[in-house]
Design a protein around this motif. Sequence first.
Motif, PDB file in Angstrom:
ATOM      1  N   UNK A 197      -1.707  10.028   3.875  1.00  0.00           N
ATOM      2  CA  UNK A 197      -2.072   8.628   3.749  1.00  0.00           C
ATOM      3  C   UNK A 197      -1.919   7.911   5.080  1.00  0.00           C
ATOM      4  N   UNK A 198      -2.899   7.048   5.322  1.00  0.00           N
ATOM      5  CA  UNK A 198      -2.880   6.200   6.497  1.00  0.00           C
ATOM      6  C   UNK A 198      -2.565   4.787   6.044  1.00  0.00           C
ATOM      7  N   UNK A 199      -1.657   4.139   6.748  1.00  0.00           N
ATOM      8  CA  UNK A 199      -1.264   2.783   6.398  1.00  0.00           C
ATOM      9  C   UNK A 199      -1.433   1.878   7.603  1.00  0.00           C
ATOM     10  N   UNK A 200      -2.056   0.743   7.364  1.00  0.00           N
ATOM     11  CA  UNK A 200      -2.306  -0.228   8.417  1.00  0.00           C
ATOM     12  C   UNK A 200      -1.756  -1.574   7.968  1.00  0.00           C
ATOM     13  N   UNK A 201      -0.870  -2.168   8.770  1.00  0.00           N
ATOM     14  CA  UNK A 201      -0.337  -3.487   8.445  1.00  0.00           C
ATOM     15  C   UNK A 201      -1.386  -4.525   8.826  1.00  0.00           C
ATOM     16  N   UNK A 202      -1.860  -5.276   7.830  1.00  0.00           N
ATOM     17  CA  UNK A 202      -3.014  -6.159   8.004  1.00  0.00           C
ATOM     18  C   UNK A 202      -2.622  -7.515   8.577  1.00  0.00           C
ATOM     19  N   UNK A 203      -3.573  -8.078   9.333  1.00  0.00           N
ATOM     20  CA  UNK A 203      -3.410  -9.450   9.822  1.00  0.00           C
ATOM     21  C   UNK A 203      -3.923 -10.463   8.803  1.00  0.00           C
ATOM     22  N   UNK A 204      -4.842 -10.021   7.946  1.00  0.00           N
ATOM     23  CA  UNK A 204      -5.388 -10.912   6.917  1.00  0.00           C
ATOM     24  C   UNK A 204      -5.862 -10.076   5.732  1.00  0.00           C
ATOM     25  N   UNK A 205      -6.168 -10.766   4.619  1.00  0.00           N
ATOM     26  CA  UNK A 205      -6.648 -10.074   3.431  1.00  0.00           C
ATOM     27  C   UNK A 205      -7.988  -9.404   3.694  1.00  0.00           C
ATOM     28  N   UNK A 206      -8.294  -8.352   2.962  1.00  0.00           N
ATOM     29  CA  UNK A 206      -9.617  -7.742   3.021  1.00  0.00           C
ATOM     30  C   UNK A 206     -10.622  -8.663   2.340  1.00  0.00           C
ATOM     31  N   UNK A 207     -11.890  -8.506   2.686  1.00  0.00           N
ATOM     32  CA  UNK A 207     -12.916  -9.426   2.182  1.00  0.00           C
ATOM     33  C   UNK A 207     -13.234  -9.196   0.713  1.00  0.00           C
ATOM     34  N   UNK A 208     -12.991  -7.991   0.231  1.00  0.00           N
ATOM     35  CA  UNK A 208     -13.259  -7.704  -1.176  1.00  0.00           C
ATOM     36  C   UNK A 208     -12.427  -6.512  -1.636  1.00  0.00           C
ATOM     37  N   UNK A 209     -12.551  -6.196  -2.922  1.00  0.00           N
ATOM     38  CA  UNK A 209     -11.811  -5.075  -3.499  1.00  0.00           C
ATOM     39  C   UNK A 209     -12.541  -3.763  -3.208  1.00  0.00           C
ATOM     40  N   UNK A 210     -11.814  -2.780  -2.729  1.00  0.00           N
ATOM     41  CA  UNK A 210     -12.348  -1.438  -2.516  1.00  0.00           C
ATOM     42  C   UNK A 210     -11.519  -0.463  -3.349  1.00  0.00           C
ATOM     43  N   UNK A 211     -12.131   0.259  -4.285  1.00  0.00           N
ATOM     44  CA  UNK A 211     -11.368   1.221  -5.084  1.00  0.00           C
ATOM     45  C   UNK A 211     -10.694   2.297  -4.230  1.00  0.00           C
TER      46      UNK A 211
ATOM     47  N   UNK B 157       1.554  -7.326   3.889  1.00  0.00           N
ATOM     48  CA  UNK B 157       0.445  -6.596   3.270  1.00  0.00           C
ATOM     49  C   UNK B 157       0.031  -5.391   4.098  1.00  0.00           C
ATOM     50  N   UNK B 158      -0.169  -4.273   3.401  1.00  0.00           N
ATOM     51  CA  UNK B 158      -0.565  -3.014   4.034  1.00  0.00           C
ATOM     52  C   UNK B 158      -1.766  -2.443   3.285  1.00  0.00           C
ATOM     53  N   UNK B 159      -2.775  -2.020   4.041  1.00  0.00           N
ATOM     54  CA  UNK B 159      -3.890  -1.283   3.450  1.00  0.00           C
ATOM     55  C   UNK B 159      -3.588   0.198   3.592  1.00  0.00           C
ATOM     56  N   UNK B 160      -3.732   0.920   2.484  1.00  0.00           N
ATOM     57  CA  UNK B 160      -3.415   2.342   2.501  1.00  0.00           C
ATOM     58  C   UNK B 160      -4.607   3.159   2.027  1.00  0.00           C
ATOM     59  N   UNK B 161      -5.023   4.084   2.876  1.00  0.00           N
ATOM     60  CA  UNK B 161      -6.049   5.057   2.500  1.00  0.00           C
ATOM     61  C   UNK B 161      -5.320   6.349   2.169  1.00  0.00           C
ATOM     62  N   UNK B 162      -5.278   6.679   0.899  1.00  0.00           N
ATOM     63  CA  UNK B 162      -4.456   7.788   0.418  1.00  0.00           C
ATOM     64  C   UNK B 162      -5.334   8.900  -0.130  1.00  0.00           C
ATOM     65  N   UNK B 163      -5.045  10.129   0.270  1.00  0.00           N
ATOM     66  CA  UNK B 163      -5.729  11.278  -0.319  1.00  0.00           C
ATOM     67  C   UNK B 163      -4.691  12.196  -0.949  1.00  0.00           C
TER      68      UNK B 163
ATOM     69  N   UNK C 270     -10.343   5.227   5.643  1.00  0.00           N
ATOM     70  CA  UNK C 270     -10.119   4.558   6.924  1.00  0.00           C
ATOM     71  C   UNK C 270     -11.404   4.003   7.511  1.00  0.00           C
ATOM     72  N   UNK C 271     -12.527   4.678   7.248  1.00  0.00           N
ATOM     73  CA  UNK C 271     -13.810   4.164   7.738  1.00  0.00           C
ATOM     74  C   UNK C 271     -14.139   2.817   7.109  1.00  0.00           C
ATOM     75  N   UNK C 272     -13.730   2.624   5.861  1.00  0.00           N
ATOM     76  CA  UNK C 272     -13.939   1.316   5.217  1.00  0.00           C
ATOM     77  C   UNK C 272     -13.192   0.237   6.004  1.00  0.00           C
ATOM     78  N   UNK C 273     -11.952   0.523   6.374  1.00  0.00           N
ATOM     79  CA  UNK C 273     -11.150  -0.472   7.090  1.00  0.00           C
ATOM     80  C   UNK C 273     -11.698  -0.758   8.485  1.00  0.00           C
ATOM     81  N   UNK C 274     -12.002   0.313   9.231  1.00  0.00           N
ATOM     82  CA  UNK C 274     -12.382   0.116  10.629  1.00  0.00           C
ATOM     83  C   UNK C 274     -13.856  -0.240  10.818  1.00  0.00           C
ATOM     84  N   UNK C 275     -14.734   0.308   9.964  1.00  0.00           N
ATOM     85  CA  UNK C 275     -16.172   0.095  10.157  1.00  0.00           C
ATOM     86  C   UNK C 275     -16.719  -1.071   9.332  1.00  0.00           C
ATOM     87  N   UNK C 276     -16.157  -1.279   8.122  1.00  0.00           N
ATOM     88  CA  UNK C 276     -16.670  -2.349   7.270  1.00  0.00           C
ATOM     89  C   UNK C 276     -15.830  -3.623   7.349  1.00  0.00           C
TER      90      UNK C 276
END
Length: 532
Positions: free
Chosen positions: A284-298, A310-316, A414-420
């Motif tokens: 899992x990759x965890x990124x401490x966010x500066x702001x909320x994400x724009x929408x919900x991503x499953x 708040x932390x965004x986590x991309x978990x496999x 992670x591509x969702x976080x960095x690219x979108x």
Amino acid sequence: MSIDVKNAIQNGKTSLGIELGSTRIKAVLIGEDHTTIATGSHDWENRYVDQIWTYSIEEIWKGIQDSYQKMAHDVKQQYGVTLQTVGAIGFSAMMHGYMAFDQQDQLLVPFRTWRNNITEQASKQLTELFNYPIPQRWSIAHLYQAILNGEEHVNDVAFLTTLAGYVHWKLTGEKVLGVGEASGIFPIDLSKKDFNQTMIAQFNEKVTAKQINWKLEDIVPSVLVAGESAGLLSAEGAKLLDVTGELQPGIPLCPPEGDAGTGMVATNSVAKRTGNVSAGTSAFAMVVLEKDLSRVYPEIDLVTTPTGNLVAMAHSNNCSSDLNSWVGLFEEFLGAMGVQTDTNRIFETLFKQALQGDPDGGGLLSYGYLSGEHMTHFEEGRPLFVRSSESNFNLANFMRVQLFTAFGAMKIGMDILTKEENVKLDELLGHGGIFKTEGVGQSILAAAMNAPVSIMKTASEGGAWGMALLGAYMINKKNDETLEDYLNERVFVDQEVKTIVPDPADVAGYEQFMERYKRGLAIERAAVENHQ
């Protein structure tokens, strides 16, 4: 032998962290300078019983007691003293899952771990209800799925917690969780550092028709943040932890945390714009966010740091298990050839081969799906290695692709976080066994994330060390000293760090592999559907 260390042990100027990981339970005792002075570990494996990934209560305590005894023996061997007290203790464990108890404190159903992908219906309905991502692994998804399934035990639930929360409760009598671990049970109100009361009310309303005789707020633990006191080791707890009876009760415990939170602490990744990747059985990759994400991503979990940011986590669900099996096969071959060699050397030799491969892995393809993979929507998995007649099939490319695929599912998130979402990362800190061979896993991850990846000298210390640091912070912090300041100024100030910047050719090669990975998911789907 250091007299200072011996005195610190005898006078309780230490901190003990114990983490229950997927394959190993580890105990780490640290001294006043936050360095490790003794360790102990116990290997264990989850079992697939009645279509549930689980560990038994007996296995949990056997493993904790064994790791503690080995650590205490290490203290005795090195410093000639019997461990009777420590300054603070903290427990962490793999996050999420489902441990439900009745009024008599009896476990109602076997522990359902994070590895189970059996709550898809609940996950979808709750995500829609809250407009907030509720992954299948979360405790609330397991509870709601049990309700939807009409499981008999639901009305008897008096307490719902996680593995870390369970262990802490049995040792202290306190039904509490650290906020990071709690964020894997139910969404957190960031302003209050507590469970979101609006969503709790929505949940209670949602299940009204089921005529359940409890309210959610009455069965979940209390939420604490890093630095707060979470109770004292009871007399019964001391005997449960140390079967020799040497350890004395009354030791303060810090809030129990999840392996995500301890990974952040162990890599000094609790500040905004920092991130870390933990790679072991799962990744899992965890990124401490500066702001909320724009929408919900499953595909993206939203959790928190141990301080409630708040932390965004991309978990496999799958990372290195299949890779380890392949290395085991090579070791078996060497044994058949009469060649005796160290397992670590086999890993190192094979990993270094990966750096000699083609940038894209020579057209090879692999899926290490021992279990289901929520990131790519698989309830079950089938490990696969695939190649075409045109592939460049050699050892270097084979190993390169095994490492590529270990990060493949996580990369999608992670591509969702960095690219979108255009989330900015100053660097990623890596930790876990996959980074043990210097420069290899680190280079592959840098290519996958297209970001600098740093490895600290303490990276191999892992989550148990991170948990010990949280204990040290609780007893040593000054007034309003934040966890970020404590780590920066007292723990990591002179830390040795090695950073690898991504090679553009490797980044392009990894992107090629990912296109192949996504197209090839149809092969994985066919394997799941046609292989019983």
